[in-house]
Design a protein around this motif. Sequence first.
Motif, mmCIF file in Angstrom:
data_model
loop_
_atom_site.group_PDB
_atom_site.id
_atom_site.type_symbol
_atom_site.label_atom_id
_atom_site.label_comp_id
_atom_site.label_asym_id
_atom_site.label_seq_id
_atom_site.Cartn_x
_atom_site.Cartn_y
_atom_site.Cartn_z
ATOM 1 N N THR A 6 0.818 -1.206 0.000
ATOM 2 C CA THR A 6 0.000 0.000 0.000
ATOM 3 C C THR A 6 0.849 1.252 0.000
ATOM 4 O OG1 THR A 6 -1.683 1.214 1.188
ATOM 5 C CG2 THR A 6 -0.124 0.005 2.536
ATOM 6 N N ASP A 7 0.366 2.252 -0.746
ATOM 7 C CA ASP A 7 1.071 3.526 -0.762
ATOM 8 C C ASP A 7 0.177 4.644 -0.227
ATOM 9 O OD1 ASP A 7 0.720 4.197 -4.346
ATOM 10 O OD2 ASP A 7 -0.734 3.703 -2.779
ATOM 11 N N LEU A 8 -0.831 4.264 0.576
ATOM 12 C CA LEU A 8 -1.737 5.252 1.135
ATOM 13 C C LEU A 8 -1.016 6.138 2.133
ATOM 14 C CD1 LEU A 8 -4.848 2.994 1.825
ATOM 15 C CD2 LEU A 8 -4.526 4.570 -0.071
ATOM 16 N N GLU A 9 -1.293 7.428 2.065
ATOM 17 C CA GLU A 9 -0.742 8.351 3.039
ATOM 18 C C GLU A 9 -1.550 8.217 4.330
ATOM 19 O OE1 GLU A 9 1.852 10.317 2.879
ATOM 20 O OE2 GLU A 9 2.356 9.593 0.876
ATOM 21 N N ILE A 10 -0.873 8.006 5.449
ATOM 22 C CA ILE A 10 -1.574 7.827 6.713
ATOM 23 C C ILE A 10 -0.985 8.773 7.745
ATOM 24 C CG2 ILE A 10 -2.119 5.417 6.254
ATOM 25 C CD1 ILE A 10 0.234 4.668 8.069
ATOM 26 N N ALA A 11 -1.776 9.072 8.746
ATOM 27 C CA ALA A 11 -1.292 9.890 9.852
ATOM 28 C C ALA A 11 -0.244 9.101 10.617
ATOM 29 C CB ALA A 11 -2.459 10.258 10.756
ATOM 30 N N ARG A 12 0.757 9.798 11.091
ATOM 31 C CA ARG A 12 1.837 9.129 11.809
ATOM 32 C C ARG A 12 1.338 8.663 13.169
ATOM 33 N NH1 ARG A 12 7.021 9.893 9.791
ATOM 34 N NH2 ARG A 12 7.952 9.751 11.855
ATOM 35 N N GLN A 13 1.667 7.421 13.486
ATOM 36 C CA GLN A 13 1.288 6.853 14.775
ATOM 37 C C GLN A 13 2.184 7.377 15.889
ATOM 38 O OE1 GLN A 13 1.841 2.724 13.375
ATOM 39 N NE2 GLN A 13 -0.172 2.334 14.245
ATOM 40 N N ARG A 14 1.683 7.272 17.113
ATOM 41 C CA ARG A 14 2.482 7.555 18.307
ATOM 42 C C ARG A 14 2.972 6.213 18.835
ATOM 43 N NH1 ARG A 14 1.634 12.416 20.846
ATOM 44 N NH2 ARG A 14 1.660 11.470 22.941
ATOM 45 N N ALA A 15 4.276 6.086 18.990
ATOM 46 C CA ALA A 15 4.863 4.789 19.333
ATOM 47 C C ALA A 15 5.603 4.863 20.658
ATOM 48 C CB ALA A 15 5.825 4.340 18.231
ATOM 49 N N PHE A 16 5.478 3.795 21.428
ATOM 50 C CA PHE A 16 6.228 3.626 22.675
ATOM 51 C C PHE A 16 7.248 2.508 22.449
ATOM 52 C CE2 PHE A 16 7.008 1.934 26.922
ATOM 53 C CZ PHE A 16 7.220 3.100 27.648
ATOM 54 N N LEU A 17 8.512 2.770 22.759
ATOM 55 C CA LEU A 17 9.594 1.849 22.436
ATOM 56 C C LEU A 17 10.083 1.107 23.673
ATOM 57 C CD1 LEU A 17 11.716 4.203 20.122
ATOM 58 C CD2 LEU A 17 9.645 2.896 19.578
ATOM 59 N N VAL A 18 10.303 -0.199 23.507
ATOM 60 C CA VAL A 18 10.852 -1.038 24.574
ATOM 61 C C VAL A 18 12.173 -1.604 24.087
ATOM 62 C CG1 VAL A 18 10.467 -3.008 26.101
ATOM 63 C CG2 VAL A 18 8.522 -1.610 25.351
ATOM 64 N N GLY A 19 13.269 -1.225 24.732
ATOM 65 C CA GLY A 19 14.603 -1.628 24.301
ATOM 66 C C GLY A 19 14.846 -3.110 24.427
ATOM 67 N N SER A 20 15.999 -3.544 23.933
ATOM 68 C CA SER A 20 16.320 -4.973 23.890
ATOM 69 C C SER A 20 16.816 -5.477 25.240
ATOM 70 C CB SER A 20 17.403 -5.210 22.825
ATOM 71 O OG SER A 20 17.853 -6.538 22.877
ATOM 72 N N LEU A 21 16.483 -6.729 25.526
ATOM 73 C CA LEU A 21 17.030 -7.395 26.710
ATOM 74 C C LEU A 21 18.503 -7.732 26.528
ATOM 75 C CD1 LEU A 21 14.300 -10.029 27.712
ATOM 76 C CD2 LEU A 21 14.630 -7.743 28.623
ATOM 77 N N PHE A 22 18.926 -7.868 25.274
ATOM 78 C CA PHE A 22 20.237 -8.456 25.009
ATOM 79 C C PHE A 22 21.229 -7.486 24.380
ATOM 80 C CE2 PHE A 22 16.715 -11.421 24.113
ATOM 81 C CZ PHE A 22 16.868 -12.267 25.198
#
Length: 417
Positions: A6-22
């Motif tokens: 898909t090449d639909l333009e969408i509103a940017r999501q708000r993301a919460f990031l969880v770093g790596s355990l390793f």
Amino acid sequence: MTATVTDLEIARQRAFLVGSLFDTAASLDELARLTDTAGSDPVGQTSPRHRKPDPATFIGSGQASRLAEQARRLDVDVVIFDDDLTPTQQRNLQAIFGCDVVDRSGLILDIFAQHATSRAGMLQVELALLRYHLPRLRGRGTALSRQAGGIGTRGPGETKLETDRRRIEQRITRLEHDLAKLHGTRMTQRKARRRNNVPLVALVGYTNAGKSTLLNRLTGTDVLVEDRLFSTLDATVRRFQIPDGRQVVFSDTVGFVRRIPHGLIEAFRSTLDEVADATLMIHVVDASDQDAESHIATVRDVLADLGAAAIPELLALNKQDSADPIRLHRLLALHPEALAFSAATGEGIDEMLGRIADMLAPATVVATLTIPYTRGEVLAALHREGEVMDERHGETAVTVTVRLAPDRVERFEAAIA
């Protein structure tokens, strides 16, 4: 059934990031850049306290609940983990967070789905997406059967995926067949290149190291250059004449990152095989990045997995115009065989081209052959397979000075003996 991304333009999501355990060092920074490339804005992040994955929720139910409350306060649309999650862990975490949960593989696959433009690239992305989503069908309802906007919901293009494993497996089989045919075409092209004795110089490196900028600088092309990870996905091949007059082919392939999803390595093997077939690799490194040394190690690990570790390598430290001089000096001390340059300004390019010519020189020799006029087919073959440097016509024969691979010289000498 044809699938496209898909090449639909969408509103940017708000993301919460969880770093790596390793892999905590720089992992959150790279995860944030990957998230931005995928089209979402990181609005919060954390490094998990657990160092052992929980079978049910990966980070433990207590920590998951605390992070869910934090994510709700930030009004996030998606939670992105820098580790790979099992289907069960992903479902349980989605129930706790109350929003989409995406792991590292899903995030990278989403980026690839947005950036693939060639037929081979789109087929390879769809195959990797189907293999990724197949074990995750339970509990997803119709999420995979519609066009959607956002990381983890994009799906492999316009394919009307439902929870019917048989149909998906049939599609996987078809994609594997189509990719095998494309791989056969690539192999034919490579054989022709070998017959003509045209060296392949592969540009490899960590994503966003400047490979596409270098290709543009060397060959005068206009490959997309963007300050984002994976801005170039499909391999770009360009012919170029180096200073000693020889023709070479430069190939710019997809950049590498830490822990590339196994499904992508497998799906893109026909593209990555271009690297394993190279005569020489230019390993481009962003010398301005504080993690440049770990990036070098990551790329070399991936090359070893591809069976390309034995190919001669020219380590090229890019961005010398913006790199910290102390860091650049340290890298050159650690890698005395490397050279520093700037793809943006052109500084050091002439030295690079000279080094390329020197490193390719052992693959060929210069020979002088005298060919009777009655053997016109031999002269024609010389022009096809070698680099004719001089041609002098006599009464009964033509004397040719030509650059050829050593085994080709022996073959031509035998043909006119």
